[in-house]
Scaffold this active site. Structure first.
Site, PDB file in Angstrom:
ATOM      1  CG  ASP A  63      64.257  49.403 -40.072  1.00 51.75           C
ATOM      2  OD1 ASP A  63      64.214  48.344 -39.426  1.00 51.75           O
ATOM      3  OD2 ASP A  63      65.094  49.613 -40.967  1.00 51.75           O
ATOM      4  CG  ASP A 101      47.423  49.315 -43.196  1.00 50.88           C
ATOM      5  OD1 ASP A 101      47.019  50.441 -43.508  1.00 50.88           O
ATOM      6  OD2 ASP A 101      46.773  48.543 -42.469  1.00 50.88           O
TER       7      ASP A 101
END
Ligand code: NAP
Length: 469
Positions: free
Chosen positions: A297, A321
């Site tokens: 994050d 991804d």
């Protein structure tokens, strides 16, 4: 179902792998899939650019012998199968190839043709370079600070496709086994009666080969650091293990060529933080590659706010991804984001446009062919045809700097000349002949180490308020 008969071009030769190195003949046979939808438009433009770059760079002494292979809608319409076996065999036999975007078949069978190809050929690295070209419209203030290369693991994680749909006998059976064999884990499921379930395998071997490839790439290309991005604070035994296995392979296999934060932690425990900082500083000044890690994050945030602190990033499949496309947005979006799927052990590689088939624009000669052109540039570099690859970068940079661009860029740039997909290809070919500026001609240069050490030290030493000078 009919199996297409593929006849390799008579004037071409196979690329081979000998002693771990690719041997590329003057006329290598390269299989290609043109792709569905806009794939047809971008392939037509891209193949001309690739051929022109090779012709210009080697004065006609080298030439690609293209061999069309089939997948997607074209294969289904002509042969009654979405992915003919001959296509997989061609990529297997000829080692290196390229593809346009493919429609994902709806309903049973193959989930995604791209994932199927990656799995069949065990293409364990998804390589996504993210680099700014001057003039490209960007939503960030300093896109010129973006120069990263993502090594996304391509065969594991939640993408393995082990999922059980809610309410099915399979889901119930799986949950029953969990309840019987792992009651504590079962109790953690908030709504067991209506849960779908997925499995996330992350292995030591899978992680090691990915991180090994990322570190080797970083060393070969004189990059400054490799960041192991993970979500190990929550998923300790999968993503956390990815980090630990990554550090272990770095230390074990690359020794004095790298300096890992795992070493920094040990030195800190044994001799204190100042000693650990001094050790890192001297290792980096000696030119060793920094291996560090970051939680997913914060990586998403810092790759925007402190882009120049990231270089090569190695990460598990799902987060990779997301990160690849998020970063691509900073430097022009998916219209020009290239990608390659590679097995560095067998040499197999399939380069591809990273966007989809954009069916609403199909056959309009409209969309940006940049993603496929730059994937071709990556492919030429992978083959060792650097001079041709450099020509493509010159051409792309020239066309974009001259504001000769397709609709997606034109709508974001003032004073742009909007051109068709094919015309953008023409412009890239024209700009290939300009003289490279000195800085562009040089290979990627390692940035000054001392300055970086100070900054990395600040990142690492979380409790410290003062920046170490
Ligand atoms: P998409 O084809 O990537 O298109 C989404 C949007 O991205 C387009 O509407 C367009 O935005 C922009 N875009 C895509 N390609 C572009 C290009 N070359 N130049 C400029 N802009 C471009 O995504 P999708 O509509 O979700 O997917 C369509 C099909 O492609 C699906 O079957 C999907 O499964 C498949 N797919 C294949 C691949 C692959 O083969 N690698 C990857 C992703 C999706 P604007 O309309 O705003 O201009």
């Amino acid at each position: 179902m009919i199996e297409p008969t593929l006849i390799p071009p008579a004037d071409g030769e196979r690329i081979t792998l000998r002693n771990g190195r690719l041997h590329v003949p003057e006329r290598p046979i390269l299989p290609f899939i043109e792709g569905d939808g806009t794939g047809r438009d971008i392939w037509r433009a891209s193949v001309r650019v690739l051929d022109a770059a090779v012709a210009k760079a080697y004065a006609g002494n080298r030439k690609i012998a293209w061999m069309e292979v089939f997948a997607g809608e074209k294969a289904f319409q002509q042969f009654g199968t979405w992915l003919p076996e001959s296509t997989v065999s061609a990529f297997r036999d000829f080692l290196v190839g390229i593809k346009g975007p493919l429609t994902t078949p709806i309903g049973g069978g193959i989930r995604s043709l791209n994932v199927a190809l990656r799995k069949r050929l065990d293409l364990y690295v998804c390589l996504r370079p993210v680099r700014y070209m001057p003039g490209v419209p960007s939503p960030v203030l300093h896109p010129e600070k973006v120069n990263m290369v993502i090594f996304r693991e391509n065969t594991e994680d939640i993408y393995t496709g082990i999922e059980f749909e809610e309410g099915t006998p399979e889901a119930r059976r799986f949950l029953d086994i969990l309840r019987e064999q792992f009651p504590k884990e079962y109790e953690k499921i908030r709504f067991p009666g209506s849960s779908a379930v997925g499995v996330k395998p992350v292995s030591r071997e899978g992680t090691e080969r990915l991180v090994r490839a990322a570190i080797q790439y970083a060393l070969d290309n004189r990059r400054r650091s490799v960041t192991l991005m993970h979500k190990g604070n929550i998923m300790k035994f999968t993503e956390g293990a990815f980090r630990n296995w990554g550090y272990a392979v770095a230390e074990r296999e690359f020794g004095e060529r790298v300096y890992a934060w795992s070493q920094w932690e040990r030195t800190k425990s044994a001799r204190g933080e100042a000693a650990a900082n001094a050790e890192q500083k001297s290792a980096l000044e000696a030119g060793r590659l920094l291996i560090k890690d970051a939680i997913a994050d914060i990586t998403f945030q810092q790759t925007i706010t402190r882009a120049d602190e990231f270089d090569v990033i190695a990460c598990p499949n799902l987060n990779g991804d997301f990160l690849s496309d998020a970063l691509a947005a900073q430097v022009g979006g998916i219209g020009i984001a290239p990608g390659g799927n590679i097995n560095y052990v067998t040499g197999h590689a399939v380069f591809e446009a990273t966007h989809g088939t954009a069916p609403k624009y199909a056959d309009l000669d409209k969309v940006n062919p940049g993603s496929l052109i730059l994937s071709g540039e990556m492919m030429l570099r992978y083959l060792g045809w650097r001079e041709a690859a450099d020509r493509i970068l010159l051409g792309m940079e020239g066309a974009i700097a001259a504001k000769t661009v397709t609709y997606d860029f034109a709508r974001l740039m003032s004073g742009a000349r909007e051109v068709k997909c094919s015309e953008f290809g023409d412009a890239v070919i024209e700009w290939m002949d300009r003289k490279p500026e000195a800085k562009k001609a040089a290979p990627a240069v390692r940035k000054p180490v001392a300055k970086k050490v100070a900054r990395k030290t600040v990142m690492k030493v979380k409790g410290k308020k003062k920046r170490k000078k």
